[in-house]
Scaffold this motif. Structure first.
Motif, PDB file in Angstrom:
ATOM      1  N   MET A   1      23.925 -65.048  17.503  1.00  0.00           N
ATOM      2  CA  MET A   1      22.679 -64.364  18.063  1.00  0.00           C
ATOM      3  C   MET A   1      22.872 -63.035  18.272  1.00  0.00           C
ATOM      4  SD  MET A   1      22.712 -67.028  21.072  1.00  0.00           S
ATOM      5  CE  MET A   1      21.591 -66.874  22.212  1.00  0.00           C
ATOM      6  N   LEU A   2      24.745 -62.603  18.225  1.00  0.00           N
ATOM      7  CA  LEU A   2      24.587 -61.140  18.161  1.00  0.00           C
ATOM      8  C   LEU A   2      24.385 -60.849  17.012  1.00  0.00           C
ATOM      9  CD1 LEU A   2      26.107 -58.737  19.576  1.00  0.00           C
ATOM     10  CD2 LEU A   2      28.450 -59.442  18.638  1.00  0.00           C
ATOM     11  N   ASP A   3      25.223 -61.089  16.115  1.00  0.00           N
ATOM     12  CA  ASP A   3      24.877 -60.592  14.717  1.00  0.00           C
ATOM     13  C   ASP A   3      22.896 -60.604  14.431  1.00  0.00           C
ATOM     14  OD1 ASP A   3      27.122 -60.254  14.042  1.00  0.00           O
ATOM     15  OD2 ASP A   3      27.149 -61.768  13.212  1.00  0.00           O
ATOM     16  N   GLU A   4      22.143 -61.224  14.721  1.00  0.00           N
ATOM     17  CA  GLU A   4      20.749 -60.835  15.045  1.00  0.00           C
ATOM     18  C   GLU A   4      20.574 -60.040  15.560  1.00  0.00           C
ATOM     19  OE1 GLU A   4      19.155 -65.278  16.464  1.00  0.00           O
ATOM     20  OE2 GLU A   4      19.992 -66.097  13.878  1.00  0.00           O
ATOM     21  N   GLU A   5      21.004 -59.722  17.345  1.00  0.00           N
ATOM     22  CA  GLU A   5      20.531 -58.506  17.902  1.00  0.00           C
ATOM     23  C   GLU A   5      21.223 -56.833  17.197  1.00  0.00           C
ATOM     24  OE1 GLU A   5      20.953 -57.081  22.189  1.00  0.00           O
ATOM     25  OE2 GLU A   5      20.976 -59.571  21.820  1.00  0.00           O
ATOM     26  N   LEU A   6      21.800 -57.817  16.136  1.00  0.00           N
ATOM     27  CA  LEU A   6      22.708 -55.414  15.860  1.00  0.00           C
ATOM     28  C   LEU A   6      21.749 -55.913  15.234  1.00  0.00           C
ATOM     29  CD1 LEU A   6      26.754 -56.452  16.532  1.00  0.00           C
ATOM     30  CD2 LEU A   6      24.874 -55.278  17.933  1.00  0.00           C
ATOM     31  N   ALA A   7      21.455 -56.436  13.709  1.00  0.00           N
ATOM     32  CA  ALA A   7      20.388 -56.262  13.393  1.00  0.00           C
ATOM     33  C   ALA A   7      18.751 -55.938  13.313  1.00  0.00           C
ATOM     34  CB  ALA A   7      20.619 -57.541  11.888  1.00  0.00           C
ATOM     35  N   CYS A   8      18.305 -55.731  14.444  1.00  0.00           N
ATOM     36  CA  CYS A   8      17.380 -55.100  14.899  1.00  0.00           C
ATOM     37  C   CYS A   8      17.932 -54.174  15.042  1.00  0.00           C
ATOM     38  CB  CYS A   8      16.797 -56.066  15.888  1.00  0.00           C
ATOM     39  SG  CYS A   8      16.301 -57.223  15.800  1.00  0.00           S
ATOM     40  N   ILE A   9      18.600 -53.519  16.188  1.00  0.00           N
ATOM     41  CA  ILE A   9      19.144 -52.656  16.906  1.00  0.00           C
ATOM     42  C   ILE A   9      19.711 -51.533  15.230  1.00  0.00           C
ATOM     43  CG2 ILE A   9      20.685 -51.188  18.260  1.00  0.00           C
ATOM     44  CD1 ILE A   9      20.947 -53.796  19.947  1.00  0.00           C
ATOM     45  N   ASP A  10      20.792 -51.683  14.854  1.00  0.00           N
ATOM     46  CA  ASP A  10      20.790 -51.337  13.263  1.00  0.00           C
ATOM     47  C   ASP A  10      20.295 -50.738  12.467  1.00  0.00           C
ATOM     48  OD1 ASP A  10      23.658 -50.883  15.209  1.00  0.00           O
ATOM     49  OD2 ASP A  10      24.722 -52.044  14.279  1.00  0.00           O
ATOM     50  N   GLY A  11      19.361 -51.618  12.620  1.00  0.00           N
ATOM     51  CA  GLY A  11      18.688 -51.537  10.519  1.00  0.00           C
ATOM     52  C   GLY A  11      19.717 -51.699   9.432  1.00  0.00           C
ATOM     53  N   ALA A  12      19.034 -50.399   9.321  1.00  0.00           N
ATOM     54  CA  ALA A  12      19.240 -50.786   7.394  1.00  0.00           C
ATOM     55  C   ALA A  12      20.953 -50.580   7.494  1.00  0.00           C
ATOM     56  CB  ALA A  12      19.044 -48.871   7.024  1.00  0.00           C
ATOM     57  N   GLU A  13      21.274 -49.640   9.353  1.00  0.00           N
ATOM     58  CA  GLU A  13      23.339 -50.042   8.931  1.00  0.00           C
ATOM     59  C   GLU A  13      24.495 -51.016   9.625  1.00  0.00           C
ATOM     60  OE1 GLU A  13      23.448 -46.843  12.817  1.00  0.00           O
ATOM     61  OE2 GLU A  13      22.700 -45.135  10.928  1.00  0.00           O
ATOM     62  N   HIS A  14      22.952 -51.563   9.653  1.00  0.00           N
ATOM     63  CA  HIS A  14      23.563 -53.210   9.714  1.00  0.00           C
ATOM     64  C   HIS A  14      24.895 -53.847   8.523  1.00  0.00           C
ATOM     65  CE1 HIS A  14      24.493 -56.795  12.391  1.00  0.00           C
ATOM     66  NE2 HIS A  14      24.298 -57.831  11.197  1.00  0.00           N
ATOM     67  N   ALA A  15      24.437 -53.971   8.169  1.00  0.00           N
ATOM     68  CA  ALA A  15      25.183 -53.851   6.844  1.00  0.00           C
ATOM     69  C   ALA A  15      26.551 -53.312   7.030  1.00  0.00           C
ATOM     70  CB  ALA A  15      24.518 -54.020   5.195  1.00  0.00           C
ATOM     71  N   PHE A  16      26.503 -52.219   7.099  1.00  0.00           N
ATOM     72  CA  PHE A  16      28.121 -51.807   6.892  1.00  0.00           C
ATOM     73  C   PHE A  16      28.445 -51.615   8.302  1.00  0.00           C
ATOM     74  CE2 PHE A  16      30.423 -48.197   9.361  1.00  0.00           C
ATOM     75  CZ  PHE A  16      31.225 -47.619   8.777  1.00  0.00           C
ATOM     76  N   TYR A  17      28.474 -51.953   9.162  1.00  0.00           N
ATOM     77  CA  TYR A  17      28.756 -52.852  10.669  1.00  0.00           C
ATOM     78  C   TYR A  17      29.188 -53.697  10.813  1.00  0.00           C
ATOM     79  CZ  TYR A  17      27.840 -48.792  12.881  1.00  0.00           C
ATOM     80  OH  TYR A  17      27.779 -47.234  13.731  1.00  0.00           O
ATOM     81  N   HIS A  18      28.310 -54.691   9.642  1.00  0.00           N
ATOM     82  CA  HIS A  18      29.201 -56.441   9.299  1.00  0.00           C
ATOM     83  C   HIS A  18      29.638 -56.698   8.624  1.00  0.00           C
ATOM     84  CE1 HIS A  18      27.989 -60.612   9.909  1.00  0.00           C
ATOM     85  NE2 HIS A  18      27.820 -60.575   8.662  1.00  0.00           N
ATOM     86  N   GLN A  19      30.249 -55.631   8.154  1.00  0.00           N
ATOM     87  CA  GLN A  19      31.607 -56.221   7.046  1.00  0.00           C
ATOM     88  C   GLN A  19      32.813 -56.063   7.733  1.00  0.00           C
ATOM     89  OE1 GLN A  19      32.027 -53.389   3.904  1.00  0.00           O
ATOM     90  NE2 GLN A  19      31.431 -51.754   5.238  1.00  0.00           N
TER      91      GLN A  19
END
Length: 161
Positions: free
Chosen positions: A29-47
């Motif tokens: 659920m956190l990752d889904e929310e962060l994907a919306c907040i971070d947009g294109a930058e999400h992949a960088f943080y997710h790693q």
């Protein structure tokens, strides 16, 4: 080793690990929310947010429903990094994130660590406010977050807390 602590008749904290199904559910659920907040930058943080290396995770239950979580992992010989803090939206504003954070700090002290560090995003003002409320101070961005303009890093000395 899993250990439960009752905070009240309706709240319970479970010490567990990064592969616990309720922790994984909340992290999803956190990752889904962060994907919306971070947009294109999400992949960088997710790693940098894999739960594979997390051996110390907390799940907070309200009436046996998992509603908040957080984790710590070793940062260096003296510090742990606070990771994967999340509260489901309908349970926000009730002080649950603070309970998780304080319990993580207590666990870190039991493990012999003297301070915590963490990173959050500038687009998460509620998270920034939470950390400031509980005595965290902003430090220069560390490691992979150095030079990342959306990141803000914090530290807290557990010995003076």
């Amino acid at each position: 080793v899993q250990q439960a602590q009752y905070l009240s008749c309706m709240h319970r904290l479970l010490r567990t690990h990064g592969q616990h199904p309720h922790f994984l559910l909340l992290v999803k659920m956190l990752d889904e929310e962060l994907a919306c907040i971070d947009g294109a930058e999400h992949a960088f943080y997710h790693q940098y947010n894999s739960v594979a290396a997390i051996t110390h995770a907390l799940v907070l239950y309200a009436h046996e429903e998992p509603v908040a979580c957080g984790a710590i992992k070793q940062f260096d010989e003296h510090a742990v990094e606070v990771k994967r803090m999340y509260t489901v939206p309908q349970h926000r504003g009730k002080g649950l994130a603070g309970k998780v954070l304080l319990a993580l700090e207590s666990w870190a002290q039991e493990l012999g660590y003297t301070h915590t560090v963490l990173e959050t995003g500038k687009r998460q003002p509620d998270a920034i406010a939470l950390y400031k409320k509980w005595g965290y101070h902003i430090i220069p961005n560390y490691g992979q977050y150095a030079g990342v303009t959306n990141s803000v890093c914090f530290q807290k000395d557990l010995m003076s807390a």
